[in-house]
Structures are given as structure tokens and as C-alpha cells.
Design an enzyme around this catalytic site. Structure first.
Site, PDB file in Angstrom:
ATOM      1  N   ASP A   8       0.856  -1.192   0.000  1.00 19.56           N
ATOM      2  CA  ASP A   8       0.000   0.000   0.000  1.00 19.56           C
ATOM      3  C   ASP A   8       0.891   1.241   0.000  1.00 19.56           C
ATOM      4  O   ASP A   8       2.126   1.156  -0.131  1.00 19.56           O
ATOM      5  CB  ASP A   8      -1.036  -0.046   1.140  1.00 19.56           C
ATOM      6  CG  ASP A   8      -0.460   0.275   2.521  1.00 19.56           C
ATOM      7  OD1 ASP A   8       0.761   0.466   2.638  1.00 19.56           O
ATOM      8  OD2 ASP A   8      -1.252   0.341   3.492  1.00 19.56           O
ATOM      9  N   CYS A  65       2.858  -3.239   4.112  1.00 20.00           N
ATOM     10  CA  CYS A  65       2.069  -2.051   4.418  1.00 20.00           C
ATOM     11  C   CYS A  65       2.791  -1.345   5.566  1.00 20.00           C
ATOM     12  O   CYS A  65       3.975  -1.605   5.804  1.00 20.00           O
ATOM     13  CB  CYS A  65       0.602  -2.395   4.724  1.00 20.00           C
ATOM     14  SG  CYS A  65       0.297  -3.340   6.221  1.00 20.00           S
ATOM     15  N   THR A  67       2.489  -1.567   8.838  1.00 19.02           N
ATOM     16  CA  THR A  67       2.877  -2.517   9.888  1.00 19.02           C
ATOM     17  C   THR A  67       3.055  -3.943   9.376  1.00 19.02           C
ATOM     18  O   THR A  67       3.595  -4.779  10.104  1.00 19.02           O
ATOM     19  CB  THR A  67       1.772  -2.577  10.956  1.00 19.02           C
ATOM     20  OG1 THR A  67       0.549  -2.954  10.286  1.00 19.02           O
ATOM     21  CG2 THR A  67       1.595  -1.239  11.657  1.00 19.02           C
ATOM     22  N   HIS A  98       7.926 -24.718   8.625  1.00 13.62           N
ATOM     23  CA  HIS A  98       6.787 -25.326   9.332  1.00 13.62           C
ATOM     24  C   HIS A  98       5.441 -25.016   8.675  1.00 13.62           C
ATOM     25  O   HIS A  98       4.567 -25.883   8.661  1.00 13.62           O
ATOM     26  CB  HIS A  98       6.737 -24.819  10.780  1.00 13.62           C
ATOM     27  CG  HIS A  98       7.855 -25.341  11.622  1.00 13.62           C
ATOM     28  ND1 HIS A  98       7.878 -25.195  12.994  1.00 13.62           N
ATOM     29  CD2 HIS A  98       8.997 -26.009  11.300  1.00 13.62           C
ATOM     30  CE1 HIS A  98       8.989 -25.751  13.479  1.00 13.62           C
ATOM     31  NE2 HIS A  98       9.683 -26.233  12.473  1.00 13.62           N
ATOM     32  N   HIS A 134       3.885 -31.275  10.128  1.00 11.30           N
ATOM     33  CA  HIS A 134       3.589 -29.958   9.542  1.00 11.30           C
ATOM     34  C   HIS A 134       2.591 -30.088   8.387  1.00 11.30           C
ATOM     35  O   HIS A 134       1.706 -29.255   8.223  1.00 11.30           O
ATOM     36  CB  HIS A 134       4.874 -29.283   9.090  1.00 11.30           C
ATOM     37  CG  HIS A 134       5.843 -29.047  10.213  1.00 11.30           C
ATOM     38  ND1 HIS A 134       5.480 -28.384  11.367  1.00 11.30           N
ATOM     39  CD2 HIS A 134       7.133 -29.430  10.389  1.00 11.30           C
ATOM     40  CE1 HIS A 134       6.508 -28.349  12.202  1.00 11.30           C
ATOM     41  NE2 HIS A 134       7.520 -28.984  11.630  1.00 11.30           N
TER      42      HIS A 134
HETATM   43  C1  RB5 Z   1      -2.298   2.734   6.140  1.00  7.52           C
HETATM   44  O1  RB5 Z   1      -2.441   3.977   6.686  1.00  7.52           O
HETATM   45  C2  RB5 Z   1      -2.011   1.717   7.227  1.00  7.52           C
HETATM   46  O2  RB5 Z   1      -3.160   1.491   7.963  1.00  7.52           O
HETATM   47  C3  RB5 Z   1      -1.508   0.432   6.620  1.00  7.52           C
HETATM   48  O3  RB5 Z   1      -0.351   0.661   5.872  1.00  7.52           O
HETATM   49  C4  RB5 Z   1      -1.174  -0.694   7.571  1.00  7.52           C
HETATM   50  O4  RB5 Z   1      -0.312  -0.283   8.587  1.00  7.52           O
HETATM   51  C5  RB5 Z   1      -2.325  -1.456   8.077  1.00  7.52           C
HETATM   52  O5  RB5 Z   1      -2.183  -2.471   8.766  1.00  7.52           O
END
Ligand code: RB5
Length: 146
Positions: A8, A65, A67, A98, A134
């Protein structure tokens, strides 16, 4: 090996660095976007990457993304996808050995780029262990999809 990569707006820079690294190492990279910082919805990019792996156009996928959480949650809703969100190389090794993970998730806001690059290397170079216990667990994951 062909690698599909998607992200993203929160992870354009890491995607570009990882893509460049992989291309320099001889991997074929299928870039599913996004390539600008205009706001997009990460489930769309999880789906784009997953489709490349499920159709066998790519051998493995990498999704990013902010996180790594949102895009991994979305990817894991797609039948046939096992996406491991990894924050160190041990997790990357074990999610291949695994879980036979076919997608790797990373977070640009929460992880260092050098750690991400090391994780990518381990994820792409490690094979599934083929361990019977597994295989049974992965089969049970597949049954949860139906
Ligand atoms: C986008 O703002 C953010 O929410 C996305 O990149 C991510 O961290 C979501 O889990």
C-alpha cells in the site's frame, strides 16, 4: 525464481528497495503496485499479489504495508494463501519450514530496511521441511477454508 510484490501507500519505499535488491540478484519480480503515495486500500494489493502466486505466475509473494498487519490479515483470507508476518529471520525460516508460507508480510513503519532485506533472503531460500506433522497441520488450515 519469480517473486510477486505488492504494497500500500505506506510501504512504497521499502517495496522499491526490496525489488531493486531482488532484481540485482537475478530474481524476476512482478510488481503489483502501488507505486505512489496516494492513499489506497491494502486488501486490494494483498489480493493482487495472492493471485500471482495462486495462478503460479509467481513462486512466492511479498506484501508490505505500514505494519504488515493489515495486508497479512487480508492475504490470509484468500483461499490457498499462507502469509507469514515476520519481524526477524528466525520467523522467516520457520514460516517456510513449518507453515510452508507462500507469502511474506513486512512493515515499513515498524521494521528496519536491512532486517527486511535479510528476512526476504531467508524466506526465499528456505524450503518447506516436508515434515509429516507440519503437513497434517497445513492440511487442517486448508480445511478451515471450506
Ligand atoms: C495505512 O495507513 C495503514 O493502515 C496500513 O499501511 C497498515 O499499517 C495497516 O495495517
Amino acid at each position: 525464481m519469480k517473486v510477486a510484490i505488492a504494497n500500500d501507500h505506506g510501504a512504497v519505499s521499502y517495496k522499491n528497495e526490496i525489488k531493486k535488491m531482488l532484481e540485482e540478484e537475478g530474481y524476476e519480480v512482478i510488481d503489483c503496485g502501488t507505486n505512489t503515495e496516494a492513499s489506497v486500500d491494502y486488501p486490494d494489493y494483498a489480493k493482487a499479489c495472492a493471485e500471482k502466486v495462486l495462478s503460479k505466475e509467481a513462486d512466492r509473494g511479498i506484501v508490505l504495508c505500514g505494519t504488515g498487519i493489515g495486508i497479512s490479515i487480508a492475504a490470509n483470507k484468500i483461499k490457498g494463501i499462507r502469509c507469514g508476518l515476520c519481524t526477524d529471520t528466525t520467523m522467516a525460516r520457520l514460516t517456510r519450514e513449518h507453515n510452508d508460507a507462500n507469502l511474506l508480510a513486512l512493515g515499513q513503519r515498524t521494521m528496519g530496511i536491512e532486517v527486511c532485506k535479510d528476512i526476504v533472503h531467508v524466506f526465499l531460500k528456505t524450503e518447506f521441511s516436508q515434515g509429516e506433522r507440519h503437513k497434517i497441520r497445513i492440511q487442517k488450515i486448508s480445511e478451515l477454508e471450506n
